[in-house]
Design an enzyme around this catalytic site. Structure first.
Site, PDB file in Angstrom:
ATOM      1  N   GLY A 219      -2.433  -9.303  -0.422  1.00  0.00           N
ATOM      2  CA  GLY A 219      -1.450 -10.301   0.014  1.00  0.00           C
ATOM      3  C   GLY A 219      -0.383 -10.501  -1.051  1.00  0.00           C
ATOM      4  O   GLY A 219       0.059  -9.539  -1.678  1.00  0.00           O
TER       5      GLY A 219
ATOM      6  N   THR B 215       0.833  -1.201   0.000  1.00  0.00           N
ATOM      7  CA  THR B 215       0.000   0.000   0.000  1.00  0.00           C
ATOM      8  C   THR B 215       0.870   1.255   0.000  1.00  0.00           C
ATOM      9  O   THR B 215       0.607   2.217  -0.734  1.00  0.00           O
ATOM     10  CB  THR B 215      -0.938   0.011   1.228  1.00  0.00           C
ATOM     11  OG1 THR B 215      -1.666  -1.211   1.244  1.00  0.00           O
ATOM     12  CG2 THR B 215      -1.901   1.172   1.164  1.00  0.00           C
TER      13      THR B 215
ATOM     14  N   GLU C   4      -3.415  -2.056  -6.437  1.00  0.00           N
ATOM     15  CA  GLU C   4      -2.711  -2.836  -5.415  1.00  0.00           C
ATOM     16  C   GLU C   4      -3.366  -4.202  -5.299  1.00  0.00           C
ATOM     17  O   GLU C   4      -4.588  -4.301  -5.171  1.00  0.00           O
ATOM     18  CB  GLU C   4      -2.778  -2.139  -4.036  1.00  0.00           C
ATOM     19  CG  GLU C   4      -2.003  -2.931  -2.979  1.00  0.00           C
ATOM     20  CD  GLU C   4      -2.303  -2.554  -1.531  1.00  0.00           C
ATOM     21  OE1 GLU C   4      -2.911  -1.489  -1.290  1.00  0.00           O
ATOM     22  OE2 GLU C   4      -1.936  -3.354  -0.648  1.00  0.00           O
ATOM     23  N   GLY C   5      -2.567  -5.255  -5.344  1.00  0.00           N
ATOM     24  CA  GLY C   5      -3.099  -6.603  -5.144  1.00  0.00           C
ATOM     25  C   GLY C   5      -3.475  -6.824  -3.685  1.00  0.00           C
ATOM     26  O   GLY C   5      -3.533  -5.885  -2.886  1.00  0.00           O
TER      27      GLY C   5
ATOM     28  N   ASP D 122      -6.276   0.530   3.379  1.00  0.00           N
ATOM     29  CA  ASP D 122      -5.587   0.609   2.084  1.00  0.00           C
ATOM     30  C   ASP D 122      -6.270   1.526   1.079  1.00  0.00           C
ATOM     31  O   ASP D 122      -5.633   2.391   0.479  1.00  0.00           O
ATOM     32  CB  ASP D 122      -5.473  -0.792   1.463  1.00  0.00           C
ATOM     33  CG  ASP D 122      -4.490  -1.665   2.222  1.00  0.00           C
ATOM     34  OD1 ASP D 122      -4.060  -1.266   3.316  1.00  0.00           O
ATOM     35  OD2 ASP D 122      -4.165  -2.747   1.708  1.00  0.00           O
TER      36      ASP D 122
ATOM     37  N   SER E 299      -9.614  -6.517   3.181  1.00  0.00           N
ATOM     38  CA  SER E 299     -10.148  -7.186   4.363  1.00  0.00           C
ATOM     39  C   SER E 299      -9.446  -6.618   5.588  1.00  0.00           C
ATOM     40  O   SER E 299      -8.496  -5.835   5.474  1.00  0.00           O
ATOM     41  CB  SER E 299      -9.995  -8.707   4.259  1.00  0.00           C
ATOM     42  OG  SER E 299      -8.660  -9.047   3.975  1.00  0.00           O
TER      43      SER E 299
ATOM     44  N   LYS F  13      -8.169  -1.462  -5.748  1.00  0.00           N
ATOM     45  CA  LYS F  13      -7.781  -2.529  -4.815  1.00  0.00           C
ATOM     46  C   LYS F  13      -8.929  -3.519  -4.868  1.00  0.00           C
ATOM     47  O   LYS F  13     -10.034  -3.210  -4.416  1.00  0.00           O
ATOM     48  CB  LYS F  13      -7.614  -1.913  -3.422  1.00  0.00           C
ATOM     49  CG  LYS F  13      -7.507  -2.904  -2.286  1.00  0.00           C
ATOM     50  CD  LYS F  13      -6.094  -3.125  -1.840  1.00  0.00           C
ATOM     51  CE  LYS F  13      -6.023  -4.316  -0.886  1.00  0.00           C
ATOM     52  NZ  LYS F  13      -4.651  -4.660  -0.497  1.00  0.00           N
TER      53      LYS F  13
HETATM   54  N1  ADP Z   1       8.437   3.225   3.283  1.00  0.00           N
HETATM   55  C1  ADP Z   1       7.651   3.076   4.365  1.00  0.00           C
HETATM   56  N2  ADP Z   1       7.369   4.120   5.165  1.00  0.00           N
HETATM   57  C2  ADP Z   1       6.576   3.991   6.245  1.00  0.00           C
HETATM   58  N3  ADP Z   1       5.999   2.834   6.625  1.00  0.00           N
HETATM   59  C3  ADP Z   1       6.239   1.745   5.869  1.00  0.00           C
HETATM   60  C4  ADP Z   1       7.068   1.815   4.701  1.00  0.00           C
HETATM   61  N4  ADP Z   1       7.102   0.583   4.136  1.00  0.00           N
HETATM   62  C5  ADP Z   1       6.341  -0.213   4.915  1.00  0.00           C
HETATM   63  N5  ADP Z   1       5.816   0.472   5.964  1.00  0.00           N
HETATM   64  C6  ADP Z   1       4.961  -0.033   7.056  1.00  0.00           C
HETATM   65  O1  ADP Z   1       4.854  -1.442   6.942  1.00  0.00           O
HETATM   66  C7  ADP Z   1       3.546  -1.861   7.268  1.00  0.00           C
HETATM   67  C8  ADP Z   1       2.950  -2.632   6.105  1.00  0.00           C
HETATM   68  O2  ADP Z   1       2.802  -1.759   4.990  1.00  0.00           O
HETATM   69  P1  ADP Z   1       1.577  -1.896   3.999  1.00  0.00           P
HETATM   70  O3  ADP Z   1       1.869  -0.986   2.858  1.00  0.00           O
HETATM   71  O4  ADP Z   1       0.279  -1.702   4.706  1.00  0.00           O
HETATM   72  O5  ADP Z   1       1.734  -3.429   3.578  1.00  0.00           O
HETATM   73  P2  ADP Z   1       0.813  -4.314   2.612  1.00  0.00           P
HETATM   74  O6  ADP Z   1      -0.013  -3.395   1.775  1.00  0.00           O
HETATM   75  O7  ADP Z   1       1.790  -5.113   1.797  1.00  0.00           O
HETATM   76  O8  ADP Z   1       0.009  -5.198   3.510  1.00  0.00           O
HETATM   77  C9  ADP Z   1       2.740  -0.638   7.585  1.00  0.00           C
HETATM   78  O9  ADP Z   1       2.673  -0.491   8.974  1.00  0.00           O
HETATM   79  C10 ADP Z   1       3.525   0.492   6.949  1.00  0.00           C
HETATM   80  O10 ADP Z   1       3.306   1.639   7.641  1.00  0.00           O
HETATM   81 MG    MG Z   2      -2.041  -3.192   1.569  1.00  0.00          MG
END
Ligand code: ADP
Ligand code: MG
Length: 240
Positions: free
Chosen positions: A125, A16, A122-123, A61, A41, A37
Site C-alpha cells: 500500500g 510492483t 516493495e512496500g 506481487d 494480501s 515484499k
Molecule cells: N507501466 C505499466 N505497465 C503496465 N501496467 C501498469 C503499469 N503501471 C501500472 N500498471 C497497472 O496498474 C495496476 C496496478 O499496478 P501494481 O504494480 O500492481 O500496483 P501496486 O503494486 O502499487 O498495488 C496493475 O493492473 C498494473 O498492471
Molecule cells: Mg504491489
C-alpha cells in the site's frame, strides 16, 4: 545492504510494476538481484494455482518480482507473510489468527540479500500502511535504511499525494532516490508533463517515467535506472 525500497502514494499505483522494472534492469546489467515484499494480501483474487503462476500474465506481487529479478528465491523468502483477503496486512494477519513479526521481517530481508548484490523491496500500500498495529511500512523502510522510490500516477491529484509521501519519507530521515510516474503515456497531456516538472521542482527529486509494459514479457521492458546514491536534496520539503 544495497538496494531500493519501492513505496507509493497508495495501493494499485504501480509499485510492483516499477519494482519489477528496476529489478529487471539491474539483472540485465549483471547484478544478482533479490526481491522482498514484507506481506502480500489479496491472493484470493488470483484464481490460478501457484504452479502456473510463472507463465501467467497476471502474477501476484511476489511472483512478478521474482520473475523480473530472475531470482531463485522461494515464496517464503520473497514474501514471508501471504494472505488471501484483499485487506491491509495487519488486518489480514489478524484474520488469519497471527501477527506479523517485525524482527522476522528484518531477518528475512537481510537473509534475502545473502546471495545478491542488490535488494529491491516493495512496500505494501502506501508509506503509512500498518504491518502490525504499531509498525508501519515507514518503520520497515527505516529499519532497512534503503533509499526510497515513490511510485505515483501521472494524472490529476498526483502532485499532492506524491509530495506528501516525499515529505513523510524525508521527515523519517530517508533519502528519496526518485519518484516514478507510471504508466507514462506515449503522448503525455500538458497536465501530465506539468505534473512531472512540478513534482521534480517542489520535491527537489528526480522524476522518472515508466511506459506501459507488457507484463507477460519482461524481455520487452525498457530499462528503468534509478541512482542508488542520490544527491541529498536541499529542499524546503526536507526536514531540517
Ligand atoms: N507501466 C505499466 N505497465 C503496465 N501496467 C501498469 C503499469 N503501471 C501500472 N500498471 C497497472 O496498474 C495496476 C496496478 O499496478 P501494481 O504494480 O500492481 O500496483 P501496486 O503494486 O502499487 O498495488 C496493475 O493492473 C498494473 O498492471
Ligand atoms: Mg504491489
Amino acid at each position: 545492504m544495497r538496494g531500493l525500497f519501492v513505496t507509493g502514494t497508495g495501493t494499485e499505483v504501480g509499485k510492483t510494476v516499477v519494482a519489477a522494472a528496476i529489478a529487471h534492469t539491474a539483472r540485465a546489467r549483471g547484478d544478482r538481484v533479490a526481491v522482498f515484499k514484507p506481506a502480500v494480501s489479496g491472493l484470493d483474487d488470483y484464481p490460478l494455482r501457484p504452479e502456473v503462476w510463472e507463465s501467467a500474465p497476471e502474477l501476484p506481487d511476489h511472483a512478478l518480482l521474482r520473475l523480473a529479478a530472475g531470482s531463485r528465491q522461494g515464496d517464503e523468502q520473497v514474501a514471508p507473510y501471504r494472505y488471501g483477503p484483499p485487506v491491509s496486512p495487519h488486518l489480514a494477519a489478524e484474520l488469519a489468527g497471527e501477527r506479523i513479526d517485525p524482527d522476522a521481517l528484518r531477518g528475512a530481508a537481510l537473509a534475502a540479500t545473502e546471495d545478491a548484490d542488490l535488494l529491491i523491496c516493495e512496500g505494501v500500500g502506501g508509506f503509512l500502511v500498518p504491518l502490525t498495529a504499531g509498525y508501519l511500512v515507514r518503520d520497515l523502510a527505516m529499519d532497512l535504511a534503503l533509499p526510497l522510490v515513490v511510485v505515483a500516477s501521472p494524472g490529476l491529484g498526483t502532485i499532492n499525494h506524491t509530495l506528501l509521501t516525499v515529505e513523510a519519507a524525508r521527515t523519517a530521515g530517508l533519502d528519496v532516490a526518485a519518484v516514478a510516474l507510471t504508466p507514462w503515456p506515449t503522448e503525455p497531456s500538458p497536465m501530465e508533463s506539468s505534473n512531472r516538472e512540478t513534482i521534480a521542482r517542489l520535491g527537489s527529486v528526480p522524476v522518472e517515467t515508466l511506459p506501459h509494459l507488457d507484463l507477460s514479457d519482461p524481455a520487452s521492458w525498457p530499462a528503468l535506472r534509478i541512482r542508488l546514491d542520490p544527491p541529498r536534496a536541499a529542499s524546503s520539503l526536507r526536514a531540517a
